[in-house]
Design an enzyme around this catalytic site. Sequence first.
Site, short mmCIF file in Angstrom:
data_model
loop_
_atom_site.label_atom_id
_atom_site.label_comp_id
_atom_site.label_asym_id
_atom_site.label_seq_id
_atom_site.Cartn_x
_atom_site.Cartn_y
_atom_site.Cartn_z
N TYR A 135 0.85 -1.19 0.00
CA TYR A 135 0.00 0.00 0.00
C TYR A 135 0.89 1.23 0.00
CZ TYR A 135 -3.55 3.37 1.50
OH TYR A 135 -4.39 4.45 1.60
N ASP A 191 9.31 2.76 0.09
CA ASP A 191 8.23 3.41 0.82
C ASP A 191 8.39 3.04 2.29
OD1 ASP A 191 5.97 4.27 2.06
OD2 ASP A 191 4.56 3.39 0.62
N LYS A 214 3.91 8.98 8.91
CA LYS A 214 3.68 8.37 10.22
C LYS A 214 4.65 8.87 11.30
CE LYS A 214 0.78 4.92 8.27
NZ LYS A 214 0.80 4.03 7.14
C1 LIG Z 1 0.20 4.55 5.73
C2 LIG Z 1 0.98 4.31 4.51
C3 LIG Z 1 0.90 5.15 3.40
C4 LIG Z 1 -0.10 6.26 3.30
O1 LIG Z 1 0.10 7.25 4.25
P1 LIG Z 1 -1.10 8.26 4.62
O2 LIG Z 1 -0.49 9.21 5.56
O3 LIG Z 1 -2.17 7.39 5.22
O4 LIG Z 1 -1.55 8.88 3.35
C5 LIG Z 1 1.76 4.91 2.35
N1 LIG Z 1 2.65 3.91 2.38
C6 LIG Z 1 2.75 3.08 3.42
C7 LIG Z 1 3.77 2.00 3.41
C8 LIG Z 1 1.91 3.23 4.52
O5 LIG Z 1 2.00 2.37 5.54
#
Ligand SMILES: *Cc1c(COP(=O)(O)O)cnc(C)c1O
Length: 429
Positions: free
Chosen positions: A144, A239, A267
């Site tokens: 994701y 990511d 995060k």
């Molecule tokens: C949470 C997450 C996102 C998206 O971040 P948001 O702040 O919710 O838009 C993208 N990549 C990874 C790996 C994530 O865990």
Amino acid sequence: MKQSKSERLFDEACRVLPGGVSSPVRGFGAVGGSPLFLERGQGSYVYDVDGNRYIDYVLSYGPLLMGHAPEAVVQAICEAAALGTSFGAPSEKETRLARLVMRRMPSIEMIRFVNSGTEACMSALRLARAYTGCNKIIKCEGHYHGHADALLRQAGSGVATLGLQDSPGVPVLSIQDTLVVPFNDLDAMERVLREHPGDVAAIIVEPVAGNMGVVPPARGYLQGLRALTTAHRALLIFDEVMSGFRVHPGGAQARYKVEPDLTTLGKVIGGGLPVGAYGGRRDVMEWVAPKGPMYQAGTLSGNPLAMSAGIAMLEHLDEAWPAARQAARDIASGVQAAAAEHGTPMQVHQVGAMFSCFFGDAPVSDFRSAKRCDAERFARVFRALLRRGVYLPPSQFEACFTSSAHGGGQVQRTVEAFGQVLKRLPLGV
Ligand SMILES: *Cc1c(COP(=O)(O)O)cnc(C)c1O
């Protein structure tokens, strides 16, 4: 039966918010029942509107490495707020947070702050395409990267929880250049690169997958991606929105000693406020406007409130991370022992300060094997743990998070609760 206050508030919310929530997984759709409405968080605990207390393993889905409302972060936010929350002008705090990130992740030579992980990934892709002049991007099944059109293909997290393939409303054109391969399969990755010679801008991966549950990279997988991207002149994007500062103080790139070209963050770097960032090689980042031609902007980007929270968090990383990891380790080994004792077929994965419990006999190494696990059993365990005051993320496909506030007492109570639940599982808890 009398409605709880949470149930009443959820009914009211459903009239004005789609599904009663601001983000899909919060709706408890995959585990049944009505979501808890939370009033307050302190340390490892959250308190709902009915006066119940829970040990929290959601932690806002990752950001809260020091638990809820840690003094240092609260103080930093209050001080910053009193001086003005946003200027739309540069402030020194951006440079300070940038330096704190770069010290942990030397592959990041320049950084741009945004407001979410979604924005970070979306912008990193645009940058990769601008820099390479190539169209295609490759992602892994079940990973994701936020909800930007181009990345909503075989995505994990809420998309997986809801059992969606792709989302309606995403134009075919915007995902036709998104190629998808299984995670932990270098041969598949190489095949796709060969099928599109000279047209792949980037590979984007979660170096430790967290949005199909926690699935670590196979030995040599990340090194293999590094070699393949270099050979095919594509950029490697890690990511690390979730894994950054959680699987290791320097992220997955430090843990596995592989340098990506670009990194996306979110995060933990926001300390619980909305922040994202992308950064990496200087020659690539210099393409970002106004230094370069690739346009990307944000009204609230780099605002002093969010920067202050991030700075306070990263300044405490050296104390916070080992404690958070210890909690995750102790829970993982405790739950594993309980599963062995009660004969529960279960795979417990733990990397740094996050862990996952998959129900099934087979090892889990990619999205297909994750999806074969018993989600119904997970839902039953989730509900039984909730009744015992342990609050896991309400989906098999979300990681569980620990913080430095999860001390020995909470860990022990969590393991005991797991033990009671696994013992009764065959009887139908
Ligand atoms: C949470 C997450 C996102 C998206 O971040 P948001 O702040 O919710 O838009 C993208 N990549 C990874 C790996 C994530 O865990």
